[in-house]
Design a protein around this motif. Structure first.
Motif, PDB file in Angstrom:
ATOM      1  N   PRO A   1       0.818  -1.216   0.000  1.00 18.84           N
ATOM      2  CA  PRO A   1       0.000   0.000   0.000  1.00 18.84           C
ATOM      3  C   PRO A   1       0.854   1.270   0.000  1.00 18.84           C
ATOM      4  O   PRO A   1       2.025   1.261   0.394  1.00 18.84           O
ATOM      5  N   LEU A   2       0.222   2.364  -0.412  1.00 20.88           N
ATOM      6  CA  LEU A   2       0.952   3.622  -0.577  1.00 20.88           C
ATOM      7  C   LEU A   2       1.198   4.366   0.735  1.00 20.88           C
ATOM      8  O   LEU A   2       2.134   5.148   0.828  1.00 20.88           O
ATOM      9  N   SER A   3       0.344   4.152   1.724  1.00 22.52           N
ATOM     10  CA  SER A   3       0.457   4.978   2.930  1.00 22.52           C
ATOM     11  C   SER A   3       0.411   4.183   4.222  1.00 22.52           C
ATOM     12  O   SER A   3       0.325   4.770   5.301  1.00 22.52           O
ATOM     13  N   ALA A   4       0.474   2.845   4.145  1.00 22.73           N
ATOM     14  CA  ALA A   4       0.399   2.028   5.363  1.00 22.73           C
ATOM     15  C   ALA A   4       1.582   2.318   6.270  1.00 22.73           C
ATOM     16  O   ALA A   4       2.722   2.427   5.805  1.00 22.73           O
TER      17      ALA A   4
ATOM     18  N   PHE B   1      -3.733  -9.048  10.397  1.00 23.59           N
ATOM     19  CA  PHE B   1      -3.050  -8.000  11.145  1.00 23.59           C
ATOM     20  C   PHE B   1      -4.033  -6.889  11.491  1.00 23.59           C
ATOM     21  O   PHE B   1      -5.145  -6.819  10.942  1.00 23.59           O
ATOM     22  N   THR B   2      -3.604  -5.992  12.357  1.00 24.04           N
ATOM     23  CA  THR B   2      -4.481  -4.934  12.853  1.00 24.04           C
ATOM     24  C   THR B   2      -4.333  -3.664  12.022  1.00 24.04           C
ATOM     25  O   THR B   2      -3.222  -3.117  11.925  1.00 24.04           O
ATOM     26  N   PRO B   3      -5.400  -3.181  11.408  1.00 27.11           N
ATOM     27  CA  PRO B   3      -5.316  -1.898  10.689  1.00 27.11           C
ATOM     28  C   PRO B   3      -5.065  -0.752  11.669  1.00 27.11           C
ATOM     29  O   PRO B   3      -5.499  -0.788  12.821  1.00 27.11           O
ATOM     30  N   LYS B   4      -4.369   0.259  11.177  1.00 22.59           N
ATOM     31  CA  LYS B   4      -4.106   1.451  11.984  1.00 22.59           C
ATOM     32  C   LYS B   4      -4.474   2.685  11.169  1.00 22.59           C
ATOM     33  O   LYS B   4      -3.604   3.437  10.698  1.00 22.59           O
ATOM     34  N   PRO B   5      -5.775   2.898  10.958  1.00 26.58           N
ATOM     35  CA  PRO B   5      -6.212   3.966  10.039  1.00 26.58           C
ATOM     36  C   PRO B   5      -5.790   5.357  10.468  1.00 26.58           C
ATOM     37  O   PRO B   5      -5.645   6.245   9.632  1.00 26.58           O
ATOM     38  N   THR B   6      -5.560   5.574  11.752  1.00 26.66           N
ATOM     39  CA  THR B   6      -5.165   6.912  12.206  1.00 26.66           C
ATOM     40  C   THR B   6      -3.668   7.157  12.043  1.00 26.66           C
ATOM     41  O   THR B   6      -3.203   8.276  12.275  1.00 26.66           O
ATOM     42  N   GLU B   7      -2.917   6.116  11.656  1.00 24.92           N
ATOM     43  CA  GLU B   7      -1.465   6.240  11.535  1.00 24.92           C
ATOM     44  C   GLU B   7      -0.985   6.254  10.094  1.00 24.92           C
ATOM     45  O   GLU B   7       0.223   6.187   9.848  1.00 24.92           O
ATOM     46  N   LEU B   8      -1.890   6.345   9.117  1.00 21.11           N
ATOM     47  CA  LEU B   8      -1.465   6.384   7.725  1.00 21.11           C
ATOM     48  C   LEU B   8      -0.606   7.613   7.461  1.00 21.11           C
ATOM     49  O   LEU B   8      -0.860   8.698   8.013  1.00 21.11           O
ATOM     50  N   ASP B   9       0.384   7.441   6.611  1.00 18.76           N
ATOM     51  CA  ASP B   9       1.227   8.564   6.197  1.00 18.76           C
ATOM     52  C   ASP B   9       0.361   9.552   5.408  1.00 18.76           C
ATOM     53  O   ASP B   9      -0.311   9.184   4.449  1.00 18.76           O
ATOM     54  N   ARG B  10       0.376  10.834   5.785  1.00 18.03           N
ATOM     55  CA  ARG B  10      -0.554  11.821   5.220  1.00 18.03           C
ATOM     56  C   ARG B  10      -0.002  12.542   3.987  1.00 18.03           C
ATOM     57  O   ARG B  10      -0.648  13.451   3.458  1.00 18.03           O
ATOM     58  N   THR B  11       1.160  12.153   3.501  1.00 10.90           N
ATOM     59  CA  THR B  11       1.788  12.894   2.400  1.00 10.90           C
ATOM     60  C   THR B  11       0.860  13.027   1.199  1.00 10.90           C
ATOM     61  O   THR B  11       0.773  14.090   0.576  1.00 10.90           O
TER      62      THR B  11
END
Length: 536
Positions: A378-381, A463-473
């Motif tokens: 993925p691009l922002s994981a 695995f556990t998603p971390k939607p609040t930790e995605l890279d915001r670039t």
């Protein structure tokens, strides 16, 4: 029709005459288990099962690859039928140089047609394996509906085939969806992870009992080990039935070799004792090529090292509405950086300049309604560790750094050339998600909005998603995500409700419906996109 196989021998048009009609009849006939065929002196029939099954792959509007594995050195034979027309095709020789695997690359097929094939192997003495059947349909040239499923990640974290639990059931679920094509996004094996005979399933206290072979109990080091890893999943009935009915296009990622490897790395893990990753990758790639229905025309080059220099990244044209762009984010990458910001500023890249230029030019030239880019990661994981950063994202929400400039250039080129209807699909992170990217939310803004859809695994721990930790670039917004939700810091067993499959369902009108399923076939989320729609 023309036929091209591994040694680049080419057959011209094959017409069904009296002799070939007889052979085709024998392929599907009820015949003795062993002995001289009555009426055909000298033709000895020995019904050996093809234990690895049969597969088709790389099916386009006019071509396909057929794959199987012999039991003894012998020649691949195929009876191919479409409508009333039957052709018997004499294929390549299978021997230990390719671990008895063989493939035929068929060209000149008719678009939008259904094909049925029987595959068998024949020795010079006339001994023949029991024929096995497969079906596939070529993509239509004109506007017509088609369905694609995708996922990735198989037999990771030590989870193998437990027949008491039904085996690898997500493949049966995909078969029930009746897709026209399957995109395996990578991690087709976990060559670096040992598979024990049993696991404790912590969720319910039961015991998971793996069916194990000698090649899966330790990390793969030799070519034989890598081959054995690829043979392993083909022991599963769900997998073989799926491959016989649904064509595949297959990518690779890291676990076909070892975790997070990159060219030039020295693997200092205890299992590898400082082996160069490049040496492991030669063996891993050769085994991957031998066991996947990919269009490799020559598996054993003159130098004998088995490393076919043909690129893994490629385009698979699927007619008026779809072009698939399959990327290779492993072979051409730079070293994995650590978390030191000074090192993150250096561009390592994942695609390499040649592949980056190829993708931009391919997108620019594509006339298909939808351009689907299938990427390994993925691009922002967010990274799962603070060192050995393996993915695109670097955890810095600012301007593109590290590997992000490469993606930024691709996104800007899509905008600059006014390329519409570009969708990204991926797997790798062992959960499913629908992420929308927009310059309105991004630090880097020179791109048009687009969707990225994530789906996996097929047979691994979730695995556990971390939607609040995605890279915001690039401004991601998570519209949906589903993965491991148990508050346990342990490996969770694969279950139908925690495995994931994605589907791209394209209507004849060009409308694209995206569905994210769990391993039971339950639709968890869906959306419908109209062509040219680039914003939410």
């Amino acid at each position: 029709m023309t036929l091209l196989w591994d040694d680049q021998t080419r057959l011209g048009e094959l017409r069904v005459g009296r002799r070939s009609t007889i052979v085709a009849g024998l392929a599907g006939a009820s015949i003795p288990a062993l002995g001289v065929m009555r009426g055909f002196p000298g033709l000895v029939e020995r019904r050996r099962d093809l234990t690895s099954g049969v597969r088709s792959g790389e099916v386009t509007t006019s071509s396909a690859v057929l794959w199987s594995r012999a039991v003894v050195p012998s020649r691949m034979m195929v009876s191919l039928r479409t409508g009333p027309r039957v052709q018997v095709l004499r294929g390549p020789w299978a021997d230990p140089r390719t671990d008895l695997t063989a493939r035929m690359r068929l060209t000149g097929l008719g678009p939008g047609r259904e094909y049925a094939a029987e595959v068998w192997f024949e020795t010079p003495e006339g001994e023949r394996s029991a024929p096995q059947s497969l079906t596939f349909s070529t993509a239509p040239i004109h506007a017509a509906a088609q369905s694609i499923v995708w996922s990735g990640d198989v037999n990771g974290q030590g989870w193998g085939i437990d027949r008491s639990r039904g085996g690898m059931t997500a493949f049966r679920t995909m078969l029930d969806l009746r897709p026209d094509l399957f995109v395996h996004v990578g991690d087709t094996i976990y060559a670096d992870e040992p598979m024990p005979e049993s696991h404790l399933v912590v969720e319910d206290g039961t015991t998971w009992r793996n069916e194990v072979t000698e090649d899966v109990v330790t990390p793969a080091l030799s070519l034989a080990n890598f081959r054995g890893r690829h043979r392993y999943s083909l022991r599963d009935d769900n997998v073989r039935d799926f491959h016989a009915a649904v064509p595949s296009v297959v990518q690779w990622d890291d676990h076909e070799t070892c975790n997070n490897w990159y060219p030039g790395e020295v693997v200092d893990d205890d299992h590898y004792s400082g082996q160069p990753a490049d040496q492991l990758a030669v063996r891993g790639r050769r085994a991957w090529q031998e066991y996947q229905p990919v269009p490799v025309e020559r598996l054993v080059p003159a130098d004998g090292d088995g490393f076919a220099p043909l690129r893994i990244y490629r385009k698979v044209p699927r007619g008026q509405h779809l072009d698939l762009f399959l990327m290779d984010m492993r072979s051409w990458r730079g070293p994995n950086p650590d978390a030191d910001p000074a090192r993150r500023k250096g561009e390592a890249g994942l695609l390499g300049p040649t592949q980056e230029a190829w993708l931009i030019e391919g997108l620019r030239r594509s006339t298909a309604t939808w351009k689907v880019i299938s990427i390994d990661q993925p691009l922002s994981a967010p990274a799962s560790r603070t060192f050995d950063l393996d993915g695109v994202a670097n955890g810095d929400d600012g301007p593109p750094l590290g590997r992000e400039p490469e993606i930024a250039r691709v996104l800007s080129a899509i905008k600059r050339h006014r390329i519409r209807n570009v969708v990204w699909i991926t797997a790798d992170v062992h959960y499913t998600a629908a992420n929308h990217y927009s310059p309105d939310r991004a630090t880097y803004t020179d791109f048009d909005p687009f969707w990225e859809f994530v789906s996996g695994p097929l047979h691994c721990s979730p695995f556990t998603p971390k939607p609040t930790e995605l890279d915001r670039t690039f401004g991601p917004l998570v519209h949906f995500t589903h993965g491991k939700d148990e508050p346990l810091a342990v490996k969770i067993a694969p279950r139908p409700d925690n495995q994931h499959i994605g589907q791209l369902d394209i209507a004849a009108t060009g409308q694209l419906t995206v569905r994210l399923y769990d391993g039971r076939g339950l639709v968890l989320w869906h959306t419908t996109l109209e062509p040219d729609e680039v914003a939410v």
